[in-house]
Design a protein around this motif. Structure first.
Motif, PDB file in Angstrom:
ATOM      1  N   HIS A  90     -62.619  25.214 -75.693  1.00 20.25           N
ATOM      2  CA  HIS A  90     -62.910  25.883 -74.427  1.00 20.25           C
ATOM      3  C   HIS A  90     -63.532  24.860 -73.487  1.00 20.25           C
ATOM      4  CE1 HIS A  90     -62.226  29.926 -75.924  1.00 20.25           C
ATOM      5  NE2 HIS A  90     -63.100  29.759 -76.899  1.00 20.25           N
ATOM      6  N   VAL A  91     -63.108  24.878 -72.230  1.00 22.08           N
ATOM      7  CA  VAL A  91     -63.718  24.046 -71.203  1.00 22.08           C
ATOM      8  C   VAL A  91     -64.088  24.960 -70.038  1.00 22.08           C
ATOM      9  CG1 VAL A  91     -63.434  22.110 -69.622  1.00 22.08           C
ATOM     10  CG2 VAL A  91     -62.349  22.041 -71.862  1.00 22.08           C
ATOM     11  N   VAL A  92     -65.316  24.818 -69.565  1.00 18.20           N
ATOM     12  CA  VAL A  92     -65.812  25.612 -68.444  1.00 18.20           C
ATOM     13  C   VAL A  92     -65.841  24.720 -67.217  1.00 18.20           C
ATOM     14  CG1 VAL A  92     -67.741  26.964 -67.556  1.00 18.20           C
ATOM     15  CG2 VAL A  92     -67.249  26.962 -69.998  1.00 18.20           C
ATOM     16  N   GLY A  93     -65.391  25.239 -66.096  1.00 19.33           N
ATOM     17  CA  GLY A  93     -65.413  24.438 -64.876  1.00 19.33           C
ATOM     18  C   GLY A  93     -65.204  25.276 -63.642  1.00 19.33           C
ATOM     19  N   ARG A  94     -65.134  24.562 -62.525  1.00 18.67           N
ATOM     20  CA  ARG A  94     -64.880  25.174 -61.222  1.00 18.67           C
ATOM     21  C   ARG A  94     -63.639  24.548 -60.627  1.00 18.67           C
ATOM     22  NH1 ARG A  94     -69.051  28.241 -59.479  1.00 18.67           N
ATOM     23  NH2 ARG A  94     -71.035  27.965 -60.500  1.00 18.67           N
ATOM     24  N   LEU A  95     -62.972  25.293 -59.761  1.00 23.75           N
ATOM     25  CA  LEU A  95     -61.785  24.779 -59.102  1.00 23.75           C
ATOM     26  C   LEU A  95     -62.180  23.724 -58.074  1.00 23.75           C
ATOM     27  CD1 LEU A  95     -59.982  28.173 -58.534  1.00 23.75           C
ATOM     28  CD2 LEU A  95     -59.469  26.454 -60.262  1.00 23.75           C
ATOM     29  N   LYS A  96     -61.368  22.691 -57.947  1.00 24.02           N
ATOM     30  CA  LYS A  96     -61.626  21.648 -56.959  1.00 24.02           C
ATOM     31  C   LYS A  96     -61.250  22.193 -55.583  1.00 24.02           C
ATOM     32  CE  LYS A  96     -60.673  16.904 -55.764  1.00 24.02           C
ATOM     33  NZ  LYS A  96     -59.917  15.697 -56.064  1.00 24.02           N
ATOM     34  N   LYS A  97     -62.192  22.120 -54.647  1.00 22.53           N
ATOM     35  CA  LYS A  97     -61.967  22.647 -53.296  1.00 22.53           C
ATOM     36  C   LYS A  97     -62.307  21.590 -52.258  1.00 22.53           C
ATOM     37  CE  LYS A  97     -62.798  27.417 -54.631  1.00 22.53           C
ATOM     38  NZ  LYS A  97     -63.494  28.651 -54.359  1.00 22.53           N
ATOM     39  N   ASP A  98     -61.651  21.698 -51.099  1.00 22.15           N
ATOM     40  CA  ASP A  98     -61.945  20.774 -50.007  1.00 22.15           C
ATOM     41  C   ASP A  98     -63.128  21.291 -49.193  1.00 22.15           C
ATOM     42  OD1 ASP A  98     -60.889  22.857 -48.510  1.00 22.15           O
ATOM     43  OD2 ASP A  98     -59.074  21.790 -47.937  1.00 22.15           O
ATOM     44  N   ALA A  99     -63.455  20.611 -48.091  1.00 24.43           N
ATOM     45  CA  ALA A  99     -64.621  20.972 -47.278  1.00 24.43           C
ATOM     46  C   ALA A  99     -64.495  22.370 -46.671  1.00 24.43           C
ATOM     47  CB  ALA A  99     -64.823  19.935 -46.174  1.00 24.43           C
ATOM     48  N   GLN A 100     -63.274  22.824 -46.428  1.00 26.30           N
ATOM     49  CA  GLN A 100     -63.068  24.164 -45.859  1.00 26.30           C
ATOM     50  C   GLN A 100     -63.049  25.262 -46.928  1.00 26.30           C
ATOM     51  OE1 GLN A 100     -60.955  21.520 -44.980  1.00 26.30           O
ATOM     52  NE2 GLN A 100     -62.123  21.125 -43.120  1.00 26.30           N
ATOM     53  N   GLY A 101     -63.142  24.889 -48.185  1.00 24.31           N
ATOM     54  CA  GLY A 101     -63.158  25.870 -49.266  1.00 24.31           C
ATOM     55  C   GLY A 101     -61.788  26.209 -49.814  1.00 24.31           C
ATOM     56  N   HIS A 102     -60.756  25.446 -49.433  1.00 24.90           N
ATOM     57  CA  HIS A 102     -59.411  25.674 -49.958  1.00 24.90           C
ATOM     58  C   HIS A 102     -59.234  24.929 -51.280  1.00 24.90           C
ATOM     59  CE1 HIS A 102     -58.919  26.200 -45.529  1.00 24.90           C
ATOM     60  NE2 HIS A 102     -58.348  27.316 -45.969  1.00 24.90           N
ATOM     61  N   ILE A 103     -58.519  25.545 -52.204  1.00 28.02           N
ATOM     62  CA  ILE A 103     -58.283  24.937 -53.511  1.00 28.02           C
ATOM     63  C   ILE A 103     -57.363  23.722 -53.365  1.00 28.02           C
ATOM     64  CG2 ILE A 103     -57.335  25.315 -55.817  1.00 28.02           C
ATOM     65  CD1 ILE A 103     -58.061  28.272 -55.469  1.00 28.02           C
ATOM     66  N   VAL A 104     -57.757  22.618 -53.970  1.00 29.84           N
ATOM     67  CA  VAL A 104     -56.993  21.371 -53.916  1.00 29.84           C
ATOM     68  C   VAL A 104     -56.210  21.207 -55.220  1.00 29.84           C
ATOM     69  CG1 VAL A 104     -57.182  18.857 -53.781  1.00 29.84           C
ATOM     70  CG2 VAL A 104     -58.728  20.295 -52.440  1.00 29.84           C
ATOM     71  N   GLY A 105     -54.946  20.842 -55.117  1.00 31.53           N
ATOM     72  CA  GLY A 105     -54.154  20.507 -56.300  1.00 31.53           C
ATOM     73  C   GLY A 105     -53.548  21.677 -57.045  1.00 31.53           C
ATOM     74  N   MET A 106     -53.533  22.864 -56.438  1.00 33.66           N
ATOM     75  CA  MET A 106     -52.938  24.016 -57.120  1.00 33.66           C
ATOM     76  C   MET A 106     -51.433  24.019 -56.856  1.00 33.66           C
ATOM     77  SD  MET A 106     -53.971  28.043 -56.959  1.00 33.66           S
ATOM     78  CE  MET A 106     -53.457  28.341 -55.295  1.00 33.66           C
ATOM     79  N   LEU A 138     -59.231  21.136 -62.349  1.00 32.21           N
ATOM     80  CA  LEU A 138     -60.491  21.772 -62.708  1.00 32.21           C
ATOM     81  C   LEU A 138     -61.569  20.702 -62.846  1.00 32.21           C
ATOM     82  CD1 LEU A 138     -61.504  24.665 -63.485  1.00 32.21           C
ATOM     83  CD2 LEU A 138     -61.286  23.959 -65.850  1.00 32.21           C
ATOM     84  N   VAL A 139     -62.756  21.012 -62.352  1.00 35.17           N
ATOM     85  CA  VAL A 139     -63.903  20.111 -62.446  1.00 35.17           C
ATOM     86  C   VAL A 139     -64.880  20.728 -63.432  1.00 35.17           C
ATOM     87  CG1 VAL A 139     -65.740  18.974 -61.169  1.00 35.17           C
ATOM     88  CG2 VAL A 139     -63.568  19.453 -60.026  1.00 35.17           C
TER      89      VAL A 139
END
Length: 136
Positions: A48-64, A79-80
């Motif tokens: 199991h790995v716990v993390g948060r989605l990578k987001k840009d300065a505007q809060g949009h998900i990056v790399g999806m 995922l970070v």
């Protein structure tokens, strides 16, 4: 030996067998760095790995990346983890509903070459039951 003793020994043996099989299937919580180390050592157990989605300065998900018209069973994202290590994750199923709204993501799977292949995705979404300010 009495019949009750024999039945007791059989019940204990069954309980030990059940415990041993469930321990073998259990996975642990690790960081991406540890998952990479395990894969390099040839360990293919699920983690199991716990993390948060990578987001840009505007809060949009990056790399999806998800295009159901091209392949509905291919979903990838970045995922970070808790150590701020970024890793590409591939999920060979449709994108989970409300994925964009999740605060935290728990993935289960293992490393394959340079990507983490997830078998399961658990989303920790913000509560929809948060109290709203009451206007007076």
């Amino acid at each position: 030996m009495k019949k009750s003793h024999i039945i007791g020994i059989i019940v204990i043996a069954l309980a030990i067998g059940i415990i041993m099989t469930s321990v073998g299937d259990a996975s642990t919580y690790v960081s991406f760095e540890e998952a990479i180390e395990r894969a390099q050592d040839g360990d293919e157990t699920k983690v199991h790995v716990v993390g948060r989605l990578k987001k840009d300065a505007q809060g949009h998900i990056v790399g999806m990346n998800y295009d159901p018209l091209v392949d509905p069973n291919y979903f990838s994202f970045t995922l970070v983890d808790t150590n701020r290590f970024e890793q590409r994750v591939v999920y060979f199923n449709p994108k989970p509903q409300d994925f964009e709204r999740s605060e935290q993501v728990v993935i289960t799977g293992n490393m394959k070459q340079d990507v983490f292949v997830a078998d399961k995705i658990l989303l920790k979404c913000p509560s929809k039951y948060v109290e709203k300010e009451v206007q007076q």
